[in-house]
Scaffold this motif. Structure first.
Motif, mmCIF file in Angstrom:
data_model
loop_
_atom_site.group_PDB
_atom_site.id
_atom_site.type_symbol
_atom_site.label_atom_id
_atom_site.label_comp_id
_atom_site.label_asym_id
_atom_site.label_seq_id
_atom_site.Cartn_x
_atom_site.Cartn_y
_atom_site.Cartn_z
ATOM 1 N N PRO A 35 -8.463 -19.761 18.919
ATOM 2 C CA PRO A 35 -7.594 -18.667 18.469
ATOM 3 C C PRO A 35 -7.799 -18.333 16.984
ATOM 4 O O PRO A 35 -7.813 -17.157 16.606
ATOM 5 C CB PRO A 35 -6.188 -19.196 18.732
ATOM 6 N N GLY A 36 -7.995 -19.343 16.156
ATOM 7 C CA GLY A 36 -8.210 -19.106 14.733
ATOM 8 C C GLY A 36 -9.508 -18.362 14.450
ATOM 9 O O GLY A 36 -9.538 -17.443 13.616
ATOM 10 N N GLU A 37 -10.584 -18.759 15.145
ATOM 11 C CA GLU A 37 -11.863 -18.077 14.963
ATOM 12 C C GLU A 37 -11.776 -16.631 15.433
ATOM 13 O O GLU A 37 -12.276 -15.716 14.762
ATOM 14 C CB GLU A 37 -12.971 -18.796 15.739
ATOM 15 N N ALA A 38 -11.154 -16.431 16.584
ATOM 16 C CA ALA A 38 -11.025 -15.078 17.124
ATOM 17 C C ALA A 38 -10.240 -14.198 16.160
ATOM 18 O O ALA A 38 -10.622 -13.039 15.910
ATOM 19 C CB ALA A 38 -10.352 -15.119 18.493
ATOM 20 N N GLN A 39 -9.166 -14.730 15.609
ATOM 21 C CA GLN A 39 -8.359 -13.944 14.675
ATOM 22 C C GLN A 39 -9.144 -13.611 13.412
ATOM 23 O O GLN A 39 -9.057 -12.507 12.894
ATOM 24 C CB GLN A 39 -7.061 -14.683 14.321
ATOM 25 N N ASP A 43 -9.814 -9.929 12.089
ATOM 26 C CA ASP A 43 -9.429 -9.528 10.733
ATOM 27 C C ASP A 43 -10.627 -8.953 9.976
ATOM 28 O O ASP A 43 -10.506 -7.926 9.303
ATOM 29 C CB ASP A 43 -8.833 -10.711 9.959
ATOM 30 N N ASN A 44 -11.762 -9.628 10.086
ATOM 31 C CA ASN A 44 -12.975 -9.133 9.431
ATOM 32 C C ASN A 44 -13.371 -7.767 9.983
ATOM 33 O O ASN A 44 -13.762 -6.868 9.233
ATOM 34 C CB ASN A 44 -14.124 -10.123 9.575
ATOM 35 N N TRP A 45 -13.278 -7.612 11.308
ATOM 36 C CA TRP A 45 -13.622 -6.327 11.914
ATOM 37 C C TRP A 45 -12.698 -5.229 11.407
ATOM 38 O O TRP A 45 -13.157 -4.137 11.057
ATOM 39 C CB TRP A 45 -13.565 -6.399 13.439
ATOM 40 N N ASN A 46 -11.413 -5.500 11.349
ATOM 41 C CA ASN A 46 -10.455 -4.494 10.876
ATOM 42 C C ASN A 46 -10.748 -4.085 9.433
ATOM 43 O O ASN A 46 -10.650 -2.913 9.073
ATOM 44 C CB ASN A 46 -9.020 -5.001 11.021
ATOM 45 N N ARG A 73 -22.287 -18.179 16.224
ATOM 46 C CA ARG A 73 -21.240 -19.162 16.530
ATOM 47 C C ARG A 73 -21.214 -19.468 18.021
ATOM 48 O O ARG A 73 -21.076 -20.628 18.423
ATOM 49 C CB ARG A 73 -19.880 -18.652 16.049
ATOM 50 N N LEU A 74 -21.358 -18.450 18.856
ATOM 51 C CA LEU A 74 -21.402 -18.683 20.308
ATOM 52 C C LEU A 74 -22.583 -19.571 20.678
ATOM 53 O O LEU A 74 -22.449 -20.509 21.459
ATOM 54 C CB LEU A 74 -21.499 -17.361 21.067
ATOM 55 N N THR A 75 -23.743 -19.268 20.119
ATOM 56 C CA THR A 75 -24.941 -20.075 20.385
ATOM 57 C C THR A 75 -24.712 -21.516 19.964
ATOM 58 O O THR A 75 -25.055 -22.453 20.697
ATOM 59 C CB THR A 75 -26.155 -19.481 19.636
ATOM 60 N N GLU A 76 -24.116 -21.685 18.809
ATOM 61 C CA GLU A 76 -23.827 -23.026 18.292
ATOM 62 C C GLU A 76 -22.874 -23.784 19.221
ATOM 63 O O GLU A 76 -23.089 -24.957 19.527
ATOM 64 C CB GLU A 76 -23.212 -22.881 16.897
ATOM 65 N N MET A 77 -21.841 -23.096 19.689
ATOM 66 C CA MET A 77 -20.854 -23.747 20.567
ATOM 67 C C MET A 77 -21.490 -24.189 21.884
ATOM 68 O O MET A 77 -21.254 -25.303 22.351
ATOM 69 C CB MET A 77 -19.673 -22.797 20.827
#
Length: 117
Positions: A35-39, A43-46, A73-77
């Motif tokens: 949730p923190g990463e998504a937010q 925020d960066n997108w906005n 980040r997805l690749t890393e995860m």
């Protein structure tokens, strides 16, 4: 039944079959980020989107960097998850079916989202 009616009926069956297959393969909404990463991404997108009017070129460059960062980040995860499972297998540790099911579920969710774009 004339040829036109047959064609319409066949198309109807094809649509139903396609919809049924899609429903059967529909990914469950497994979060891809914490949730923190998504937010933080939101925020960066906005911020980027808000800056477009004043500096469109800069906003596009920032958007590219943000998307590249999210993909990285997805690749890393996924790499971390794969390494963890492979490490357990190499040590002959048992990996529970439930852990494998959850891993496969995350892959399915991600793959389904990629195909729906």
């Amino acid at each position: 039944m004339n040829e036109e009616q047959k064609t319409e009926e066949e198309q109807g069956y094809a649509v139903l079959a396609t919809a049924g297959a899609a429903a059967a393969m529909a990914p469950e909404a497994t979060p891809l980020f914490t949730p923190g990463e998504a937010q933080e991404f939101r925020d960066n997108w906005n911020t980027i989107q808000g800056g477009f009017v004043d500096e469109p070129r800069r906003a596009v460059k920032q958007a590219d960097n943000l998307v590249a960062g999210a993909m990285s980040r997805l690749t890393e995860m996924f790499a971390e998850e794969r390494a963890k499972l492979e490490g357990q297998w190499e040590r002959d540790e048992s990996v529970s079916t439930e852990n494998l099911r959850l891993s496969l579920q995350r892959y399915r969710s991600f793959f389904g989202r990629l195909l729906s774009v």
